[in-house]
Design a protein around this motif. Structure first.
Motif, PDB file in Angstrom:
ATOM      1  N   GLY A  49       0.758  -1.251  -0.177  1.00 46.79           N
ATOM      2  CA  GLY A  49       0.001   0.023   0.021  1.00 46.79           C
ATOM      3  C   GLY A  49       0.746   1.202   0.110  1.00 46.79           C
ATOM      4  O   GLY A  49       0.530   2.182  -0.788  1.00 46.79           O
ATOM      5  N   LYS A  50       2.016   1.494   0.959  1.00 43.28           N
ATOM      6  CA  LYS A  50       2.719   2.391   0.826  1.00 43.28           C
ATOM      7  C   LYS A  50       3.494   2.658  -0.387  1.00 43.28           C
ATOM      8  O   LYS A  50       3.623   3.851  -0.898  1.00 43.28           O
ATOM      9  CB  LYS A  50       3.787   2.242   1.985  1.00 43.28           C
ATOM     10  N   GLY A  57       1.511   9.680  -5.985  1.00 39.56           N
ATOM     11  CA  GLY A  57       1.671  10.915  -5.305  1.00 39.56           C
ATOM     12  C   GLY A  57       0.713  11.060  -4.258  1.00 39.56           C
ATOM     13  O   GLY A  57       0.319  12.329  -4.011  1.00 39.56           O
ATOM     14  N   LEU A  58       0.098  10.198  -3.435  1.00 40.37           N
ATOM     15  CA  LEU A  58      -0.694  10.251  -2.719  1.00 40.37           C
ATOM     16  C   LEU A  58      -0.426  10.439  -1.276  1.00 40.37           C
ATOM     17  O   LEU A  58      -0.513   9.938  -0.450  1.00 40.37           O
ATOM     18  CB  LEU A  58      -1.945   9.291  -2.661  1.00 40.37           C
ATOM     19  N   THR A  59       0.301  11.509  -0.990  1.00 36.14           N
ATOM     20  CA  THR A  59       1.018  11.869   0.290  1.00 36.14           C
ATOM     21  C   THR A  59       0.439  12.107   1.374  1.00 36.14           C
ATOM     22  O   THR A  59       0.855  11.917   2.501  1.00 36.14           O
ATOM     23  CB  THR A  59       2.268  12.863  -0.117  1.00 36.14           C
ATOM     24  N   GLU A  60      -0.682  12.652   0.983  1.00 33.99           N
ATOM     25  CA  GLU A  60      -1.807  13.000   2.008  1.00 33.99           C
ATOM     26  C   GLU A  60      -2.461  11.882   2.658  1.00 33.99           C
ATOM     27  O   GLU A  60      -3.198  11.861   3.655  1.00 33.99           O
ATOM     28  CB  GLU A  60      -2.607  14.169   1.611  1.00 33.99           C
ATOM     29  N   VAL A  61      -2.660  10.778   1.836  1.00 32.40           N
ATOM     30  CA  VAL A  61      -3.341   9.556   2.440  1.00 32.40           C
ATOM     31  C   VAL A  61      -2.549   8.679   3.192  1.00 32.40           C
ATOM     32  O   VAL A  61      -1.371   8.448   2.797  1.00 32.40           O
ATOM     33  CB  VAL A  61      -3.889   8.970   1.176  1.00 32.40           C
ATOM     34  N   LYS A  62      -2.960   8.257   4.156  1.00 33.42           N
ATOM     35  CA  LYS A  62      -2.538   7.503   5.420  1.00 33.42           C
ATOM     36  C   LYS A  62      -3.262   6.034   5.422  1.00 33.42           C
ATOM     37  O   LYS A  62      -4.355   5.839   4.935  1.00 33.42           O
ATOM     38  CB  LYS A  62      -2.352   7.785   6.917  1.00 33.42           C
ATOM     39  N   LYS A  77      -9.012  10.873   5.007  1.00 30.87           N
ATOM     40  CA  LYS A  77      -8.033  10.586   3.804  1.00 30.87           C
ATOM     41  C   LYS A  77      -7.300   9.450   4.170  1.00 30.87           C
ATOM     42  O   LYS A  77      -6.018   9.404   4.296  1.00 30.87           O
ATOM     43  CB  LYS A  77      -7.205  11.741   3.380  1.00 30.87           C
ATOM     44  N   LYS A  78      -7.807   8.467   4.742  1.00 28.86           N
ATOM     45  CA  LYS A  78      -7.202   7.135   5.403  1.00 28.86           C
ATOM     46  C   LYS A  78      -7.700   5.973   4.968  1.00 28.86           C
ATOM     47  O   LYS A  78      -8.907   5.757   4.599  1.00 28.86           O
ATOM     48  CB  LYS A  78      -7.380   7.153   6.862  1.00 28.86           C
ATOM     49  N   VAL A  79      -6.715   4.973   4.490  1.00 31.83           N
ATOM     50  CA  VAL A  79      -7.175   3.714   3.725  1.00 31.83           C
ATOM     51  C   VAL A  79      -7.051   2.770   5.064  1.00 31.83           C
ATOM     52  O   VAL A  79      -6.110   2.722   5.871  1.00 31.83           O
ATOM     53  CB  VAL A  79      -6.078   3.355   2.651  1.00 31.83           C
ATOM     54  N   LYS A  80      -8.204   1.984   5.518  1.00 29.75           N
ATOM     55  CA  LYS A  80      -8.354   1.542   6.704  1.00 29.75           C
ATOM     56  C   LYS A  80      -8.532  -0.161   6.484  1.00 29.75           C
ATOM     57  O   LYS A  80      -9.661  -0.537   5.860  1.00 29.75           O
ATOM     58  CB  LYS A  80      -9.504   2.190   7.621  1.00 29.75           C
ATOM     59  N   ALA A 104      -8.993   5.946  -2.990  1.00 29.78           N
ATOM     60  CA  ALA A 104      -8.080   7.184  -2.884  1.00 29.78           C
ATOM     61  C   ALA A 104      -7.879   7.756  -4.075  1.00 29.78           C
ATOM     62  O   ALA A 104      -8.173   8.944  -4.062  1.00 29.78           O
ATOM     63  CB  ALA A 104      -7.117   6.885  -2.017  1.00 29.78           C
ATOM     64  N   ILE A 105      -7.681   7.037  -5.035  1.00 28.14           N
ATOM     65  CA  ILE A 105      -7.339   7.505  -6.255  1.00 28.14           C
ATOM     66  C   ILE A 105      -8.592   8.355  -7.000  1.00 28.14           C
ATOM     67  O   ILE A 105      -8.477   9.299  -7.601  1.00 28.14           O
ATOM     68  CB  ILE A 105      -6.859   6.466  -7.398  1.00 28.14           C
ATOM     69  N   GLN A 106      -9.612   7.757  -6.784  1.00 28.02           N
ATOM     70  CA  GLN A 106     -11.186   8.210  -7.191  1.00 28.02           C
ATOM     71  C   GLN A 106     -11.155   9.558  -6.485  1.00 28.02           C
ATOM     72  O   GLN A 106     -11.596  10.403  -6.970  1.00 28.02           O
ATOM     73  CB  GLN A 106     -12.039   7.178  -6.669  1.00 28.02           C
ATOM     74  N   HIS A 107     -11.011   9.575  -5.393  1.00 33.25           N
ATOM     75  CA  HIS A 107     -10.984  10.965  -4.510  1.00 33.25           C
ATOM     76  C   HIS A 107     -10.263  11.954  -5.144  1.00 33.25           C
ATOM     77  O   HIS A 107     -10.535  13.036  -5.100  1.00 33.25           O
ATOM     78  CB  HIS A 107     -10.528  10.518  -2.909  1.00 33.25           C
ATOM     79  N   LYS A 108      -8.872  11.595  -5.171  1.00 33.40           N
ATOM     80  CA  LYS A 108      -8.070  12.470  -5.947  1.00 33.40           C
ATOM     81  C   LYS A 108      -8.403  13.090  -7.141  1.00 33.40           C
ATOM     82  O   LYS A 108      -8.307  14.224  -7.539  1.00 33.40           O
ATOM     83  CB  LYS A 108      -6.391  11.968  -5.989  1.00 33.40           C
TER      84      LYS A 108
END
Length: 233
Positions: A49-50, A57-62, A77-80, A104-108
């Motif tokens: 995942g990391k 480039g999803l640096t804001e997503v954890k 903005k978290k993948v749980k 998260a990619i969809q969100h971006k």
């Protein structure tokens, strides 16, 4: 006539039970089948995942441990994902993590269906809660007390709740299919050896099509309530 109505009602209940349990059995089977630890797997779910987050480039997503189900939290903005999958080197682990990062990619990318689903769920949550409460508490209470004039009101509210649920599930299905096959699958094909591609597709398909069953299940519930409503005087 009464026997016919009883058989029809019983048939709907049986269909509802089948549609409620079969998808869970299928989902668990697919996930378990592909959840064996692979010695040659170079990364755990968390490490994979990391790597993807960095590549996109999803640096804001954890990524963090989920205390309930696997999901992507738009507000935080978290993948749980469950701890077991984060720490495991299996196809199920990396595929599920990849699927959630697909959201998260969809969100971006400001994927419209994702925004529609989020807005609809947020604005209609209270109706769904009322509908669930009516089905579990309201109608049985009315039947027990004999105050029948309220039954139609309760059934109409429950009907509205199920209609909203169907709309949410249909939008969700589009979101899930896109996250699985347009976002996650190309990543897995690029980074996972070809002999595992079919298994990854099966996992992504199971994750996405669970919501299709949700549509069918809500539709059967809708038909069942309409059947009761049409017989209430």
């Amino acid at each position: 006539m009464l026997i016919y109505e009883f058989i029809l009602t019983l048939l709907y209940l049986i269909i509802f039970l089948i549609l409620s349990t079969a998808p869970v059995i299928w989902l668990n089977y697919v996930f378990h089948k592909n959840d064996q630890i692979l010695i040659n797997m170079p990364f755990t779910g968390l490490e994979f995942g990391k790597l993807i987050l960095k590549d996109y480039g999803l640096t804001e997503v954890k990524i963090e441990k989920s205390l309930s189900v696997d999901h992507y939290d738009l507000l935080e903005k978290k993948v749980k994902v469950t701890q077991e999958r984060l720490s495991k080197k299996s196809l199920t682990a990396i595929s599920i993590v990849c699927h959630e990062i697909g959201h998260a990619i969809q969100h971006k990318e400001k994927y419209k269906a994702l925004e529609q689903r989020t807005s609809l769920v947020r604005n209609t949550a209270w109706i769904s809660q009322i509908g669930s409460s009516i089905l579990l508490i309201g109608i049985p209470t009315i039947l027990a007390t004999g105050y029948y004039p309220l039954i139609k009101v309760c059934l109409l509210l429950a009907l509205l709740s199920l209609l909203i649920g169907i709309i949410v599930h249909l939008i969700t299905l589009e979101v899930e299919l896109d996250a699985s096959f347009n976002k996650a699958l190309p990543i897995l094909i690029e980074k996972v050896p070809p002999e595992y591609h079919d298994s990854c597709k099966s996992i992504l398909r199971a994750a996405a099509f669970t919501y299709l069953i949700g549509v069918v299940r809500n539709f059967v519930s809708l038909r069942f309530i309409w059947l009761i409503l049409s017989r209430v005087r």
